[in-house]
Motif scaffolding. Structure first.
Motif, short mmCIF file in Angstrom:
data_model
loop_
_atom_site.label_atom_id
_atom_site.label_comp_id
_atom_site.label_asym_id
_atom_site.label_seq_id
_atom_site.Cartn_x
_atom_site.Cartn_y
_atom_site.Cartn_z
N PHE A 57 8.86 4.64 3.24
CA PHE A 57 8.81 3.85 2.01
C PHE A 57 9.48 2.49 2.22
O PHE A 57 8.97 1.45 1.79
N SER A 60 7.23 10.57 -3.78
CA SER A 60 7.38 9.34 -4.55
C SER A 60 8.83 8.88 -4.47
O SER A 60 9.73 9.68 -4.14
N ASP A 71 8.52 0.46 -6.79
CA ASP A 71 8.41 1.87 -7.17
C ASP A 71 7.10 2.44 -6.65
O ASP A 71 6.03 1.85 -6.84
N TYR A 72 7.18 3.59 -6.01
CA TYR A 72 6.00 4.32 -5.53
C TYR A 72 5.81 5.53 -6.43
O TYR A 72 6.56 6.50 -6.35
N ARG A 87 0.85 -1.18 0.00
CA ARG A 87 0.00 0.00 0.00
C ARG A 87 0.89 1.24 0.00
O ARG A 87 1.94 1.26 0.63
N TYR A 88 0.45 2.25 -0.72
CA TYR A 88 1.18 3.52 -0.73
C TYR A 88 0.99 4.18 0.63
O TYR A 88 -0.14 4.38 1.08
N GLU A 113 -0.06 6.43 3.30
CA GLU A 113 -1.06 7.49 3.14
C GLU A 113 -0.47 8.89 3.31
O GLU A 113 -0.75 9.81 2.53
N SER A 143 7.30 0.18 4.34
CA SER A 143 6.14 -0.27 3.56
C SER A 143 6.53 -1.41 2.63
O SER A 143 5.84 -2.43 2.55
N ALA A 185 1.58 9.87 0.29
CA ALA A 185 0.73 10.15 -0.87
C ALA A 185 0.13 11.55 -0.76
O ALA A 185 0.09 12.31 -1.73
N LEU A 228 3.14 8.43 -8.25
CA LEU A 228 1.87 9.15 -8.22
C LEU A 228 1.33 9.22 -9.64
O LEU A 228 1.97 8.80 -10.60
#
Length: 282
Positions: free
Chosen positions: A185, A144, A219-220, A133-134, A136, A188, A139, A222
């Motif tokens: 990050f 990113s 990779d996170y 999950r990104y 919160e 997560s 985000a 947006l």
């Protein structure tokens, strides 16, 4: 070259200005992944190089790579004591960083080599890798980045250990805030990775190993963010660490040539480059 670099910085700069940060801007780098194939002869010299989609690369980057790669030397590959010619897939990370004169210094940050063919059942294969999950809060902040993971895979295919080797950010903030972003990050990605499962090798030299070490990337991104071949990506590189269960020789090369979701078995496969990148020590 300057035009392409300016385009790569456009989105990143907007985020940076919103953060009101000055000192951390000096750490910003631009990267571009270049792919291709390379043939190395029985003596370890480069016999042939082909670059994927050369028309999509900036001319300056293409010329730089084409000048660098033919000068490399490799550890010769031998079969039954006799040197042979080997062809591998090749990934290179070209990195540009602004210098004191206002220009850009271009270098190859990382390279990796992989056999063209893999025999079925001889490597660790992905089974279930549900993405994390990104976070919160990140985000909402518009943050990113990319997390490079080291995984220790047990004989039943479960993840025994997961470790964030490096976290690169595409957001600028204060040094303390960026450390918190990297930690968030990284945690997560590690939390998700511990639930992943893999299919162990069933034949070949690796089948009897006590465990296997893998690299992978999370990779996170947006909306409207992401990597595109031939375009620059602006980021701030994070510090690199390693896990105590991994042979240091297997992780001496940077993990940054991996694309999101791909896995790399750390087992000494692929060509071994002897020439130091950019004149630096190996």
């Amino acid at each position: 070259m300057r035009k392409w670099m300016a385009m790569g910085l456009l989105l990143f700069s907007a985020v940076a200005q919103a953060g009101g940060v000055g000192a951390m801007r000096k750490q910003v780098e631009l990267s571009m992944l270049v792919k291709g194939e390379i043939s190395v002869d029985a003596t370890g010299a480069v016999a042939d190089v082909s670059i994927d989609k050369p028309d999509q690369l900036p001319p300056g980057v293409l010329a730089f790579v084409q000048a660098q790669v033919p000068t490399w030397t490799f550890e010769p590959v031998k079969v039954d004591g006799v040197g042979v010619t080997v062809r591998n897939r090749m990934r290179m990370l070209a990195v540009a960083r602004k210098d004191d004169a206002g220009g850009y210094e271009l270098r190859l940050q990382a390279v990796s080599f992989h056999p063209l063919k893999k025999e079925e059942g001889t490597e660790v294969a992905a089974d279930k890798m549900m993405p994390p999950r990104y976070p919160e809060g990140l985000a909402r902040a518009g943050a990113s980045g990319s997390v490079f993971l080291l995984l220790k895979i047990g004989r039943d295919g479960t993840v025994l250990e997961a470790f964030a080797e490096q976290v690169n950010l595409r957001t600028l903030a204060t040094e303390n805030a960026m450390k918190k972003m990297r930690d968030a990050f990284g945690q997560s990605a590690v939390t998700a990775a511990r639930r992943w499962t893999f299919v162990p090798p069933t034949q070949g030299a690796l089948a009897s190993a006590e465990y296997w070490s893998l690299r992978t990337t999370v990779d996170y991104f947006l909306a409207l963010d992401g990597f595109k071949y031939g375009q620059w990506s602006a980021y701030v590189p994070g510090p690199r660490q390693t896990a105590d269960w991994v042979d240091k020789e297997l992780v001496r090369e940077s993990p940054e040539t991996l694309a999101g979701g791909e896995t790399q078995l750390l087992a000494g496969q692929g060509l071994r480059l002897l020439t130091p990148l950019n004149g630096e020590g190996s």
